[in-house]
Design an enzyme around this catalytic site. Structure first.
Site, PDB file in Angstrom:
ATOM      1  N   ASN A 126       8.871  -9.787  35.867  1.00 15.41           N
ATOM      2  CA  ASN A 126       8.391  -9.968  34.497  1.00 15.41           C
ATOM      3  C   ASN A 126       6.981 -10.529  34.620  1.00 15.41           C
ATOM      4  OD1 ASN A 126       7.874 -10.656  31.879  1.00 15.41           O
ATOM      5  ND2 ASN A 126       9.759 -11.814  31.573  1.00 15.41           N
ATOM      6  N   ILE A 149      19.070 -21.839  22.689  1.00 22.51           N
ATOM      7  CA  ILE A 149      19.703 -22.570  21.588  1.00 22.51           C
ATOM      8  C   ILE A 149      21.120 -22.036  21.342  1.00 22.51           C
ATOM      9  CG2 ILE A 149      19.587 -23.011  19.097  1.00 22.51           C
ATOM     10  CD1 ILE A 149      16.470 -22.867  19.430  1.00 22.51           C
ATOM     11  N   ARG A 193       9.856  -5.430  33.553  1.00 15.35           N
ATOM     12  CA  ARG A 193      10.044  -5.641  32.122  1.00 15.35           C
ATOM     13  C   ARG A 193       8.760  -5.187  31.420  1.00 15.35           C
ATOM     14  NH1 ARG A 193       9.400 -10.844  28.463  1.00 15.35           N
ATOM     15  NH2 ARG A 193      10.378 -10.005  26.620  1.00 15.35           N
ATOM     16  N   ARG A 229       7.128 -20.008  15.117  1.00  9.53           N
ATOM     17  CA  ARG A 229       6.827 -18.896  14.188  1.00  9.53           C
ATOM     18  C   ARG A 229       7.621 -19.058  12.896  1.00  9.53           C
ATOM     19  NH1 ARG A 229       8.122 -14.296  18.572  1.00  9.53           N
ATOM     20  NH2 ARG A 229       7.830 -15.825  20.216  1.00  9.53           N
ATOM     21  N   HIS A 286      13.370  -8.349  22.108  1.00  8.82           N
ATOM     22  CA  HIS A 286      14.569  -8.920  22.748  1.00  8.82           C
ATOM     23  C   HIS A 286      15.666  -7.865  22.916  1.00  8.82           C
ATOM     24  CE1 HIS A 286      13.413 -12.959  20.613  1.00  8.82           C
ATOM     25  NE2 HIS A 286      12.931 -12.987  21.848  1.00  8.82           N
ATOM     26  N   GLU A 320      23.184 -20.622  23.287  1.00  8.56           N
ATOM     27  CA  GLU A 320      24.158 -20.944  24.337  1.00  8.56           C
ATOM     28  C   GLU A 320      24.447 -22.436  24.424  1.00  8.56           C
ATOM     29  OE1 GLU A 320      22.681 -19.202  28.047  1.00  8.56           O
ATOM     30  OE2 GLU A 320      22.149 -17.412  26.910  1.00  8.56           O
ATOM     31  N   LEU A 354      18.798 -16.878  20.064  1.00  2.00           N
ATOM     32  CA  LEU A 354      18.050 -18.048  19.594  1.00  2.00           C
ATOM     33  C   LEU A 354      17.414 -18.759  20.787  1.00  2.00           C
ATOM     34  CD1 LEU A 354      20.716 -19.518  17.101  1.00  2.00           C
ATOM     35  CD2 LEU A 354      18.840 -17.953  16.580  1.00  2.00           C
ATOM     36  N   GLY A 355      16.154 -18.436  21.048  1.00  2.00           N
ATOM     37  CA  GLY A 355      15.401 -19.130  22.100  1.00  2.00           C
ATOM     38  C   GLY A 355      14.158 -19.707  21.453  1.00  2.00           C
ATOM     39  N   GLU A 414      18.623 -11.211  31.040  1.00  2.00           N
ATOM     40  CA  GLU A 414      17.762 -10.035  30.903  1.00  2.00           C
ATOM     41  C   GLU A 414      17.417  -9.433  32.263  1.00  2.00           C
ATOM     42  OE1 GLU A 414      15.775 -12.699  28.117  1.00  2.00           O
ATOM     43  OE2 GLU A 414      14.979 -10.911  27.137  1.00  2.00           O
TER      44      GLU A 414
HETATM   45  P1  ADP Z   1      12.601 -18.557  25.711  1.00  2.00           P
HETATM   46  O1  ADP Z   1      12.567 -17.793  24.431  1.00  2.00           O
HETATM   47  O2  ADP Z   1      11.298 -19.191  26.057  1.00  2.00           O
HETATM   48  O3  ADP Z   1      13.267 -17.822  26.875  1.00  2.00           O
HETATM   49  P2  ADP Z   1      14.985 -20.224  25.789  1.00  2.00           P
HETATM   50  O4  ADP Z   1      15.972 -19.129  25.599  1.00  2.00           O
HETATM   51  O5  ADP Z   1      14.953 -20.899  27.108  1.00  2.00           O
HETATM   52  O6  ADP Z   1      13.537 -19.802  25.359  1.00  2.00           O
HETATM   53  O7  ADP Z   1      15.300 -21.345  24.645  1.00  2.00           O
HETATM   54  C1  ADP Z   1      14.491 -22.451  24.455  1.00  2.00           C
HETATM   55  C2  ADP Z   1      15.094 -23.306  23.356  1.00  2.00           C
HETATM   56  O8  ADP Z   1      16.429 -23.694  23.730  1.00  2.00           O
HETATM   57  C3  ADP Z   1      14.334 -24.610  23.091  1.00  2.00           C
HETATM   58  O9  ADP Z   1      14.197 -24.820  21.698  1.00  2.00           O
HETATM   59  C4  ADP Z   1      15.259 -25.662  23.662  1.00  2.00           C
HETATM   60  O10 ADP Z   1      15.115 -26.888  22.977  1.00  2.00           O
HETATM   61  C5  ADP Z   1      16.616 -25.044  23.397  1.00  2.00           C
HETATM   62  N1  ADP Z   1      17.644 -25.671  24.236  1.00  2.00           N
HETATM   63  C6  ADP Z   1      17.781 -25.612  25.577  1.00  2.00           C
HETATM   64  N2  ADP Z   1      18.836 -26.379  25.970  1.00  2.00           N
HETATM   65  C7  ADP Z   1      19.363 -26.921  24.840  1.00  2.00           C
HETATM   66  C8  ADP Z   1      20.456 -27.808  24.569  1.00  2.00           C
HETATM   67  N3  ADP Z   1      21.225 -28.276  25.538  1.00  2.00           N
HETATM   68  N4  ADP Z   1      20.699 -28.141  23.277  1.00  2.00           N
HETATM   69  C9  ADP Z   1      19.926 -27.676  22.286  1.00  2.00           C
HETATM   70  N5  ADP Z   1      18.889 -26.837  22.463  1.00  2.00           N
HETATM   71  C10 ADP Z   1      18.605 -26.469  23.728  1.00  2.00           C
END
Ligand code: ADP
Length: 396
Positions: free
Chosen positions: A7, A331, A90, A241, A179, A333, A209-210, A384
Site C-alpha cells: 500500500n 472503531i 492497493r 470529515r 473502502h 471492532e 468505522l475507522g 484489507e
Molecule cells: P484508519 O482509517 O486510519 O485505518 P482505524 O481503522 O485504525 O483507522 O481506526 C482508527 C479509529 O479507531 C480511531 O478513532 C481510534 O480512536 C479508534 N479506536 C481504536 N481502538 C479503539 C478502542 N479500543 N476503543 C475505541 N476506539 C478505538
C-alpha cells in the site's frame, strides 16, 4: 505461494508478505517518512519486531530496504526476492473502468494514470509503488486491487447525482465509493459466518468505522448502495470529515464569510467531524471525556451514532429487509460504546444487542446480538491486505 501486498502512499509504504492459499502472514511492516533523513522502517515477524531509522531517498530504496529485512539471515522469511511470485498493489481509484482485480500491463498503468484526477492524493503514489515494484521485483506478476471495484455493482439510480446528466456522460461525475476492499472482505466473512449457523445472509449492511467511515448495503454478495460518493467526504461523520452537509453551507462560507474554496475544502475534510465537534479525532479520548461528563463529547457520539442509524434505516429499505449488520475497522471492532448507541432503540429492524457479548473483546468474528434478535449484529475484523492477497492469488 508468497504474495507481497503493498500500500504505497506519498511518503509511506505498508507491506505484508502473505503465504497463499493458507493465508499466513509471514512478515509485515511500514516505511515512513520516505524522502527524509529520519525515515523509519519497521518489520514484524510473528512476535518479533525491529525497526531502523535512516535516510531513505525514494520508494525504490524503500523497497530495497524492506527486502533487506525480508531476506535477513537471522529473522528474514525468504532467501531470494524472486521467491515473491506476485505483488498485489492497493489502488484507491479504479473509476468506472475497473470492477475487478487485474494484472498490471502498460495499458493498465496508463488507465490508472488517467484516473489520477479523481484521486489526486492517492492514485499517483499508488502508481509510483507499481512502477518501482516492477523494477525491484522484475520476475513477479504485478496485480492491482482497486478500492472502488466492489462498489462498481451499484445500480445507476444509486450512483448518479441529480445534476445535469452531461456531467455524468462527459466528465464521469458520479458516486464511486471507497473502502470497497474492506466491505467485500467483511461481507464475505459474514456470509460464511451466518451460513455456518444456517442463518440467512443475503441482506447485509457493512459499517466500516475507522478514521474514514463508510457503509455499504449488500444484496446477494453485491454492493447496491454506499455512503461515500465522488470523493471520500460524503456520508457518515468521520474523524476529521463532516460527511453529509448541505452545499448551501459551503457557499455561505465562501460568499458571505469570504473563505477560499480551498480553505473550505480543508475545513470539511481535515478540521470537521469528531475533531471539529470535540477537539479530538481519537474516539478513545472522546469516549473517556464523555464518560467524565463532557457534553460536547457526549453530543458528538450521539450525532455520530444517529447518522449511522439513519443509513441503516435507509439501507434496510433499499435491501427490502435485513439479515445482519456488520461492524468493522478501528472503531467498529473496538468501541463497545459506539456499537451500543448505534443499536439502541432499533427493534423496528429486529436488532437487539446483547450487552455482555458486546462488552467482550476478541480478535475473532462474532455475533453480539441476543439469541432472540431477528437481525444479527456481527463484529468482523477487517483485513484489507489479506483480501488483496486473496484476489491476487486468484490471478496466479
Ligand atoms: P484508519 O482509517 O486510519 O485505518 P482505524 O481503522 O485504525 O483507522 O481506526 C482508527 C479509529 O479507531 C480511531 O478513532 C481510534 O480512536 C479508534 N479506536 C481504536 N481502538 C479503539 C478502542 N479500543 N476503543 C475505541 N476506539 C478505538
Amino acid at each position: 505461494m508468497n504474495i507481497l501486498v503493498i500500500n504505497s502512499g506519498s511518503s509511506s509504504l505498508k507491506y505484508q508478505l502473505i503465504d497463499m492459499p493458507n493465508e499466513t502472514v509471514k512478515a509485515s511492516g511500514l516505511i515512513e517518512r520516505i524522502g527524509a533523513e529520519n525515515a523509519k522502517i519497521t518489520y514484524k515477524k510473528g512476535d518479533f519486531k525491529t525497526s531502523k531509522e535512516l535516510l531513505i531517498k525514494n520508494h525504490e530504496e524503500a523497497l530495497n530496504q524492506m527486502n533487506g529485512f525480508l531476506m535477513d539471515e537471522e529473522f528474514g522469511v525468504i532467501s531470494n526476492k524472486d521467491d515473491i511470485k506476485i505483488v498485489g498493489h492497493r489502488v484507491v481509484h479504479g473509476g468506472k473502468t475497473f470492477s475487478d482485480t487485474v494484472e498490471i500491463t502498460e495499458e493498465i498503468k496508463s488507465k490508472i494514470e488517467s484516473l489520477c484526477a479523481l484521486a489526486p492524493l492517492h492514485n499517483p503514489p499508488n502508481l509510483k509503488g507499481i512502477e518501482v515494484s516492477e523494477r525491484v521485483f522484475s520476475k513477479a506478476k504485478q496485480v492491482a486491487v482497486f478500492d472502488t471495484a466492489f462498489l462498481q455493482s451499484l445500480p445507476q439510480k444509486a450512483y448518479q447525482y441529480a445534476i445535469p446528466k452531461s456531467f455524468l456522460e462527459d466528465e464521469d461525475i458520479r458516486a464511486y465509493g471507497f473502502h470497497g476492499t474492506s466491505h467485500k472482505y467483511v461481507s464475505e466473512k459474514a456470509q460464511e459466518f451466518l451460513n455456518s449457523k444456517n442463518q440467512p445472509s443475503s441482506k447485509l449492511i457493512s459499517i466500516h468505522l475507522g478514521n474514514g467511515c463508510s457503509m455499504t448495503a449488500i444484496k446477494d454478495g453485491k454492493a447496491i448502495d454506499h455512503s461515500m460518493g465522488f470523493g471520500p467526504a460524503n456520508g457518515l461523520i468521520m474523524g476529521t470529515r463532516a460527511g453529509d452537509i448541505d452545499q448551501s453551507v459551503i457557499f455561505y462560507l465562501i460568499d458571505k464569510l469570504g473563505y477560499s474554496a480551498e480553505k473550505v475544502n480543508t475545513i470539511l475534510l481535515k478540521e470537521s467531524g469528531m475533531l471539529g465537534l470535540t477537539g479530538s479525532n481519537d474516539l478513545r479520548d472522546i469516549q473517556q471525556k464523555a464518560e467524565a461528563g463532557n457534553e460536547d463529547c457526549q453530543l458528538a457520539l450521539e450525532m455520530n451514532a444517529y447518522r449511522i442509524k439513519k443509513y441503516i434505516g435507509a439501507y434496510a429499505v433499499a435491501l427490502n429487509g435485513l439479515d445482519a449488520i456488520i461492524f468493522t475497522a478501528g472503531i467498529g471492532e473496538n468501541s463497545a460504546l459506539m456499537r451500543e448507541i448505534v443499536c439502541q432503540d432499533m427493534d423496528v429492524l429486529g436488532l437487539q444487542i446483547d450487552d455482555s457479548k458486546n462488552q467482550m473483546s476478541s480478535n475473532e468474528s462474532r455475533d453480539i446480538s441476543k439469541t432472540i434478535s431477528d437481525t444479527k449484529i456481527l463484529v468482523i475484523p477487517t483485513n484489507e491486505e489479506l483480501e488483496i492477497a486473496k484476489q491476487a492469488y486468484k490471478l496466479h
